[in-house]
Write an enzyme that holds these catalytic residues in place. Structure first.
Site, mmCIF file in Angstrom:
data_model
loop_
_atom_site.group_PDB
_atom_site.id
_atom_site.type_symbol
_atom_site.label_atom_id
_atom_site.label_comp_id
_atom_site.label_asym_id
_atom_site.label_seq_id
_atom_site.Cartn_x
_atom_site.Cartn_y
_atom_site.Cartn_z
ATOM 1 N N CYS A 17 0.863 -1.400 -0.055
ATOM 2 C CA CYS A 17 -0.100 0.158 0.016
ATOM 3 C C CYS A 17 0.938 1.310 -0.195
ATOM 4 O O CYS A 17 2.065 1.144 0.398
ATOM 5 C CB CYS A 17 -1.020 -0.056 1.178
ATOM 6 S SG CYS A 17 -0.142 0.188 2.629
ATOM 7 N N CYS A 20 2.352 2.344 3.293
ATOM 8 C CA CYS A 20 3.406 1.597 3.592
ATOM 9 C C CYS A 20 4.585 2.081 3.141
ATOM 10 O O CYS A 20 5.523 2.082 3.584
ATOM 11 C CB CYS A 20 3.243 -0.042 3.356
ATOM 12 S SG CYS A 20 1.493 -0.781 4.125
ATOM 13 N N ASP A 398 3.568 12.840 -38.976
ATOM 14 C CA ASP A 398 4.626 13.184 -39.988
ATOM 15 C C ASP A 398 4.227 12.437 -41.132
ATOM 16 O O ASP A 398 3.433 11.279 -41.184
ATOM 17 C CB ASP A 398 5.928 12.994 -39.362
ATOM 18 C CG ASP A 398 7.042 13.150 -40.607
ATOM 19 O OD1 ASP A 398 7.027 13.958 -41.163
ATOM 20 O OD2 ASP A 398 8.058 12.129 -40.449
#
Length: 707
Positions: A17, A20, A398
């Protein structure tokens, strides 16, 4: 490992997480000889400036039982795989005690000492690590998920809600385990990239063949690759011919033929012949190594949505604690409410108010999407570009090498005498063989295909006529090859040839003529071939709602219009210098805001840089494209463009869904407090459910496929 100075990068296992990750980062930063630390949550890595041992770093992550390994450590670590029972023994024991406590409650009642004792034991065993971290965070006034849960469980114990306190502990532990599993799944896409290249290769060095680890292979070594083997290093074919499956690098589904002088990439699969390859890059410089590094860096870059969520969460958590405190205090003090009931409601709000689902909603989506894109041959440099692509209103292309293949080919050859086609083509090829003209390669390639012996003819008095063409004497006759300007004096006398010339010009082809001073003998048309996918890609983009597509090219306007009309762009601009392309992009941004430019990554650099997203073609073989573009289509495949637009839009959609769902759950919880309906077990299920649902929703992005 001995202590080393400088900057070091380590891989982290078990990071589940964002809270953490932030805590681990703080802990490492506080180590005595560390000056700075930064965790890349998405990639599962930490960068450290200063001196630290592996043991010290792992100790800083002991609260999550994190395992740390040096980034460049290629040795296989022998780790005894824990059984499910051993790995989750505390969780299972706590769960067993709760089941026994519930049975005792049914038989003896909730107030029975054995029932309470079993619940208390379940809380202590299941929540020991939670309480340890939660209390530490509370003393530091760090209002983390653990600290919120600790307050809630202690509060539940104080009011005698042992059953609910134990359920909160067990559900929180289950939530943590599932969240860790989900994040590992999200990171798996990049791990699979890391594992595709072999760790050793058969090398010939000093006429001796030996199997060497990739770390010991040097540039210039000869790598021997047998049929069916994966290729360990980047290099150039010096002997042999084979088809190579490059899907892992470029996303191409069809194997590519490889001959002498062709590039070979590490991580690709040799399917047929025996190849000898000269190694051109060390293991850390290979294309796959660069892709992995760039993808991991991209996963660490915060997208705008994530930056917003992180900032929001910073104020959100204290706000939830404030609201919970008011719920505990206001009703009993001002409205004679039952203190125990409102304390329970406040504790429940603390649990459901945990920002876990909100904070993880964006990174899990970004990690999944960027990893999936890389597996499909599209390198995205960061979450910000995913969001930008998802909001595109216009795309500029391009022409050469993007909408076209970038290699001219002979498309038409007409002669005044059909019996002398090969003779006249041989004359053209003989003159062009002495030329540096850009179209000469196309003519010579066709001559080689026709097996014409143009090399056997001798050219005397060869002259290049600037801006017009070539002149040379072959077997006593002077021939000319060039544009209409070279034959301006005699072209009006040949109306059929003039009409043919005009028709080819209108089709956007470059036209050359062969003749003498008195007559025109043949007309040859050369054109840059259109990519087979260009038209369908433009159609798909328009169907997806891209409002404006424009072709920007330095080629002449007639050729540009011919190509542009075939592919279906909505606007065509020709005869442009690099600065003109830049001006065009700036103008488009004023009208459409979000504009992408797609080119080769070199000639179009100013326009690519000025656009909202710069997309480079053919990143796999071009270091410049890999390093300068925001997005690189690795396989030189324009068909990946609709895929990345689709993936980006789905990413945006899922991030919005996750944020909305997370906040909606919190709002519903607050509303449940008013009638006093919110319970601790509803709160933890709502929080756990929200976290898992947003994670699983983000993981759906790994399943989005290119056509």
């Amino acid at each position: 490992m001995s202590e080393q100075a400088g900057k070091h990068v380590y891989r982290i296992e078990g990071l589940s997480c964002t809270n953490c990750a932030a805590k681990f980062e703080r802990n490492v930063t506080e180590l005595p000889n560390v000056t700075a630390a930064k965790v890349n949550f998405g990639a599962g890595k930490i960068s450290i400036e200063g001196e630290a041992t592996l043991a010290e770093i792992e100790a800083a992550g002991a609260f999550e039982n994190l395992k740390v390994q040096e980034e460049q450590d290629t040795t296989v670590r022998v780790v005894e795989k824990e059984s499910f029972l051993k790995k989750h023994s505390q969780l299972l024991l706590s769960l067993g005690l709760i089941i026994l406590a519930m049975a005792s409650q049914l038989i003896n009642g909730e107030e029975f000492i054995l029932t309470e004792g079993l619940y208390i034991l379940a809380i202590v065993i299941g929540g020991v690590s939670l309480f340890k971290e939660g209390l530490t965070d509370l003393f530091k006034l760090n209002f983390s998920m653990q600290s919120l849960m600790t307050i809630a469980i202690i509060g539940a114990a104080l009011i005698g809600e042992w059953a609910e306190g134990s359920i909160v502990v067990i559900l929180f532990a289950i939530s943590e385990a599932l969240e860790r599993f989900s994040m590992d799944k999200a990171r798996q896409s990049i791990r699979s990239l890391m594992e595709i290249a072999p760790k050793e290769a058969l090398i010939r060095r000093n006429n001796l063949e030996q199997l060497l680890p990739v770390s010991q292979i040097e540039v210039g070594d000869i790598m021997i690759i047998k049929p069916g083997q994966k290729i360990a290093m980047d290099g150039q074919v010096i002997k042999g011919h084979s088809s190579v499956n490059q899907a892992a690098i470029t996303g191409e589904s069809v194997p590519v033929e490889k001959q002498i002088n062709d590039e070979i990439f590490a991580g690709t699969l040799n399917e047929e012949g025996l190849l000898e390859v000269e190694v051109t890059k060390r293991v850390n410089d290979t294309t796959i190594a660069k892709i992995i590094h760039l993808v991991e860096e991209a996963q660490g870059e915060r997208a705008p949505a994530q930056a917003f969520v992180d900032k929001f969460a910073k104020y959100y958590t204290p706000a939830i604690m404030g609201i919970a405190a008011l719920i505990v205090v206001v009703p009993p003090v001002f409205f004679a409410g039952d203190f125990q009931m409102w304390l329970y409601q406040g504790l429940s709000l603390l649990v459901v108010g945990c920002p876990c689902s909100l904070v993880i909603s964006t990174p899990v989506s970004i990690v999944s999407a960027i990893g999936n894109a890389a597996k499909n041959g599209v390198l995205v440099k960061g979450g910000i570009y995913l969001e930008e692509i998802g909001q595109l209103k216009a795309i500029a292309f391009d022409k050469t090498g993007t909408l076209t293949k970038g290699t001219p080919v002979v498309t038409d050859f007409l002669t005044t005498d059909s019996t002398k086609e090969d003779e006249y083509f041989t004359l053209i090829a003989t003159l062009e063989a002495n030329s540096q003209h850009p179209l000469a390669s196309a003519i010579l390639k066709r001559a080689d295909e026709k097996a014409l012996l143009y090399q056997t003819l001798t050219v005397d008095d060869f002259t290049s006529i600037t801006g017009k063409g070539l002149q040379g004497t072959i077997a006593g006759t002077t021939y000319f090859v060039g544009s209409a300007k070279l034959f301006a004096a005699i072209l009006p006398e040949n109306p059929t040839i003039n009409e043919t010339y005009q028709a080819f010009q209108q089709q956007g082809k470059t036209v050359l003529m062969l003749g003498t001073a008195e007559t025109i003998l043949a007309v040859i048309a050369v054109a840059d071939e259109l990519r087979e996918s260009s038209q369908s890609v433009l159609t798909q983009l328009h169907e997806m709602g891209i409002a404006h597509t424009i072709m920007l090219t330095g080629d002449n306007l007639t050729t540009a219009q011919s190509i542009g009309q075939k592919v279906g762009v909505t606007e065509i601009k020709g005869d442009l210098m690099p600065e003109d392309k830049l001006t065009a992009i700036q103008s488009l941004k004023q009208t459409y805001e979000k504009v992408a430019m797609i080119g080769d990554g070199v000639n179009d650099a100013p326009a690519l840089a000025a656009s909202s997203v710069g997309i480079a073609m053919g990143g796999a073989g071009t270091d410049t494209a890999l390093e300068t573009a925001d997005v690189a289509l690795m396989g030189d495949d324009l068909q990946k463009l609709p895929f990345i637009v689709k993936l980006s839009r789905q990413t945006l959609s899922i991030i919005k869904q996750n944020i909305t769902f997370s906040l909606a759950i919190k709002l519903i919880a607050v509303l449940l407090v008013i009638p006093g309906w919110l319970t601790l077990w509803i709160a933890i299920i709502a929080d756990m459910g929200a976290t898992l649902l947003v994670t699983l929703n983000g993981l759906r992005l790994m399943k989005v496929k290119a056509k």
